[in-house]
Design a protein around this motif. Structure first.
Motif, PDB file in Angstrom:
ATOM      1  N   PHE A 138       0.839  -1.188   0.000  1.00 30.29           N
ATOM      2  CA  PHE A 138       0.000   0.000   0.000  1.00 30.29           C
ATOM      3  C   PHE A 138       0.880   1.246   0.000  1.00 30.29           C
ATOM      4  CE2 PHE A 138      -2.367  -3.479   1.722  1.00 30.29           C
ATOM      5  CZ  PHE A 138      -3.670  -3.302   1.278  1.00 30.29           C
ATOM      6  N   LEU A 139       0.520   2.189  -0.841  1.00 32.22           N
ATOM      7  CA  LEU A 139       1.234   3.461  -0.951  1.00 32.22           C
ATOM      8  C   LEU A 139       0.210   4.576  -0.801  1.00 32.22           C
ATOM      9  CD1 LEU A 139       3.637   5.314  -1.673  1.00 32.22           C
ATOM     10  CD2 LEU A 139       3.177   4.808  -4.096  1.00 32.22           C
ATOM     11  N   GLU A 140       0.293   5.313   0.298  1.00 31.47           N
ATOM     12  CA  GLU A 140      -0.621   6.441   0.514  1.00 31.47           C
ATOM     13  C   GLU A 140       0.167   7.736   0.413  1.00 31.47           C
ATOM     14  OE1 GLU A 140      -4.051   8.217   3.505  1.00 31.47           O
ATOM     15  OE2 GLU A 140      -2.681   6.687   4.276  1.00 31.47           O
ATOM     16  N   ILE A 141      -0.162   8.555  -0.562  1.00 28.48           N
ATOM     17  CA  ILE A 141       0.517   9.836  -0.777  1.00 28.48           C
ATOM     18  C   ILE A 141      -0.422  10.951  -0.331  1.00 28.48           C
ATOM     19  CG2 ILE A 141       1.650  11.339  -2.450  1.00 28.48           C
ATOM     20  CD1 ILE A 141       2.172   8.914  -4.173  1.00 28.48           C
ATOM     21  N   GLY A 142       0.126  11.878   0.452  1.00 26.14           N
ATOM     22  CA  GLY A 142      -0.713  12.872   1.097  1.00 26.14           C
ATOM     23  C   GLY A 142      -1.399  12.246   2.293  1.00 26.14           C
ATOM     24  N   ALA A 143      -0.635  11.444   3.025  1.00 19.63           N
ATOM     25  CA  ALA A 143      -1.219  10.631   4.091  1.00 19.63           C
ATOM     26  C   ALA A 143      -1.764  11.461   5.237  1.00 19.63           C
ATOM     27  CB  ALA A 143      -0.165   9.651   4.626  1.00 19.63           C
ATOM     28  N   GLY A 144      -1.179  12.634   5.479  1.00 18.58           N
ATOM     29  CA  GLY A 144      -1.627  13.439   6.600  1.00 18.58           C
ATOM     30  C   GLY A 144      -1.154  12.870   7.925  1.00 18.58           C
ATOM     31  N   ILE A 145      -1.561  13.503   8.999  1.00 14.89           N
ATOM     32  CA  ILE A 145      -1.180  13.062  10.341  1.00 14.89           C
ATOM     33  C   ILE A 145      -2.007  11.836  10.711  1.00 14.89           C
ATOM     34  CG2 ILE A 145      -1.105  13.746  12.768  1.00 14.89           C
ATOM     35  CD1 ILE A 145      -0.795  16.664  11.668  1.00 14.89           C
ATOM     36  N   PRO A 146      -1.381  10.775  11.196  1.00 13.66           N
ATOM     37  CA  PRO A 146      -2.098   9.513  11.445  1.00 13.66           C
ATOM     38  C   PRO A 146      -3.349   9.684  12.293  1.00 13.66           C
ATOM     39  CG  PRO A 146       0.254   9.222  11.729  1.00 13.66           C
ATOM     40  CD  PRO A 146       0.028  10.688  11.558  1.00 13.66           C
ATOM     41  N   THR A 147      -4.430   9.084  11.836  1.00 18.46           N
ATOM     42  CA  THR A 147      -5.702   9.077  12.556  1.00 18.46           C
ATOM     43  C   THR A 147      -6.188   7.642  12.634  1.00 18.46           C
ATOM     44  OG1 THR A 147      -6.265  11.275  11.708  1.00 18.46           O
ATOM     45  CG2 THR A 147      -8.054   9.952  12.587  1.00 18.46           C
ATOM     46  N   ALA A 148      -6.479   7.160  13.827  1.00 17.14           N
ATOM     47  CA  ALA A 148      -6.874   5.770  14.008  1.00 17.14           C
ATOM     48  C   ALA A 148      -8.308   5.533  13.507  1.00 17.14           C
ATOM     49  CB  ALA A 148      -6.764   5.391  15.476  1.00 17.14           C
ATOM     50  N   PRO A 149      -8.544   4.409  12.816  1.00 17.19           N
ATOM     51  CA  PRO A 149      -7.504   3.471  12.414  1.00 17.19           C
ATOM     52  C   PRO A 149      -6.782   3.963  11.157  1.00 17.19           C
ATOM     53  CG  PRO A 149      -9.623   2.668  11.661  1.00 17.19           C
ATOM     54  CD  PRO A 149      -9.892   3.934  12.436  1.00 17.19           C
ATOM     55  N   ALA A 150      -5.463   3.904  11.178  1.00 14.60           N
ATOM     56  CA  ALA A 150      -4.671   4.304  10.021  1.00 14.60           C
ATOM     57  C   ALA A 150      -4.703   3.200   8.968  1.00 14.60           C
ATOM     58  CB  ALA A 150      -3.237   4.591  10.455  1.00 14.60           C
TER      59      ALA A 150
END
Length: 276
Positions: free
Chosen positions: A82-94
């Motif tokens: 998995f490749l997430e671009i523009g992931a942002g600050i982790p928010t559960a569930p990530a």
């Protein structure tokens, strides 16, 4: 073994403090989702946006829910990268938590250009022993930097399918940034059987969202809404997963749609598509 790649976290903390009055889209999004990783400038920008478009928190919430469903779909379809671009600050569930719950050997690379992201990753991005979680500081506008990164090569095998996620990030690219060319370049590097997930704000359902875009631009944040035809253009050459390109809250919902979750309230298109 789980691994998070980061550099000079103390320097990043200092940089974030210096930028406390300058809003950043990742921190604004964190604030809208009820997170704790934002500054006064981000909160002020978010509240100004909410005054223009009061349903913005609903839109943010539904975008995260779409991420969960799309990630789960890809993992159940057999994707393990998995490749997430523009992931942002982790928010559960990530994303990595969703994928590794289904397949513990999933490998995930997060890409973002927000310094605070790298301050937080060590504590928040804890994955399984069988899988791998890595982070890369890079901007979506520079796909070559992403694709040539040693972090990417150490995390993902681009000869095997990858689920690429571009969630609520493409609208930060102006037409002059060549967003279609950027997406095409990323997809060219991925093999057949890979998936692309996109969510993108639109003004098709609620005219006041254009004023929302103007509010963000006044704060120095690009915010380019696109209609359904324009969003569909990002999926050129791919095969849509049913139900295709739709308002995100209607893409394979887990539960009955709440009364306040309307097309106008969400105002985001989304889809998952496969590279043949």
């Amino acid at each position: 073994m789980d691994e998070v790649s980061y550099r000079n976290s103390a320097d990043r903390t200092d940089q974030s403090v210096r930028q406390a009055d300058i809003p950043h889209q990742a921190r604004i999004y964190n604030y809208l989702l009820g997170g704790n990783h934002h500054f006064a400038g981000d909160r002020n920008a978010a509240e100004e946006a909410l005054a223009v478009f009061p349903d913005l928190r609903i839109a943010a919430r539904e975008n995260r829910a779409f991420l969960r469903r799309a990630t789960r779909f890809a993992a159940l379809a057999g994707v393990r990268q998995f490749l997430e671009i523009g992931a942002g600050i982790p928010t559960a569930p990530a994303l990595h938590e969703i994928a590794q719950q289904i397949a513990p050997d999933s490998r995930v690379l997060y890409v973002d250009n927000e310094p605070m992201f790298f301050v937080q990753v060590r504590d928040l991005l804890v994955g399984t022993e069988q899988g791998k979680v890595s982070c890369l500081e890079a901007d979506l506008r520079d796909p070559e930097r992403i694709l040539s990164s040693s972090v990417l090569r150490e995390t993902l095998d681009l000869t095997r399918p990858v689920a690429l996620s571009l969630l609520a990030v493409l609208h930060f690219l102006e037409d002059d940034d060549d967003p279609y060319g950027i997406v095409e370049r990323l997809l060219t590097a991925l093999p057949s059987g890979s998936y692309l997930t996109i969510s993108h704000p639109t003004g098709d359902f609620e005219p006041t969202t254009e004023a929302l875009g103007e509010k963000f631009r006044s704060r120095g944040i690009s915010a380019r809404q696109r209609d359904r035809t324009q969003v569909a253009g990002f999926f050129r050459g791919l095969e849509f997963v049913d139900p295709g390109l739709v308002p995100i809250h209607t893409w394979r919902p887990d539960d009955p749609i709440l009364a306040d979750v309307t097309e106008a309230a969400v105002s985001i298109y989304g889809a998952v598509a496969c590279k043949p």
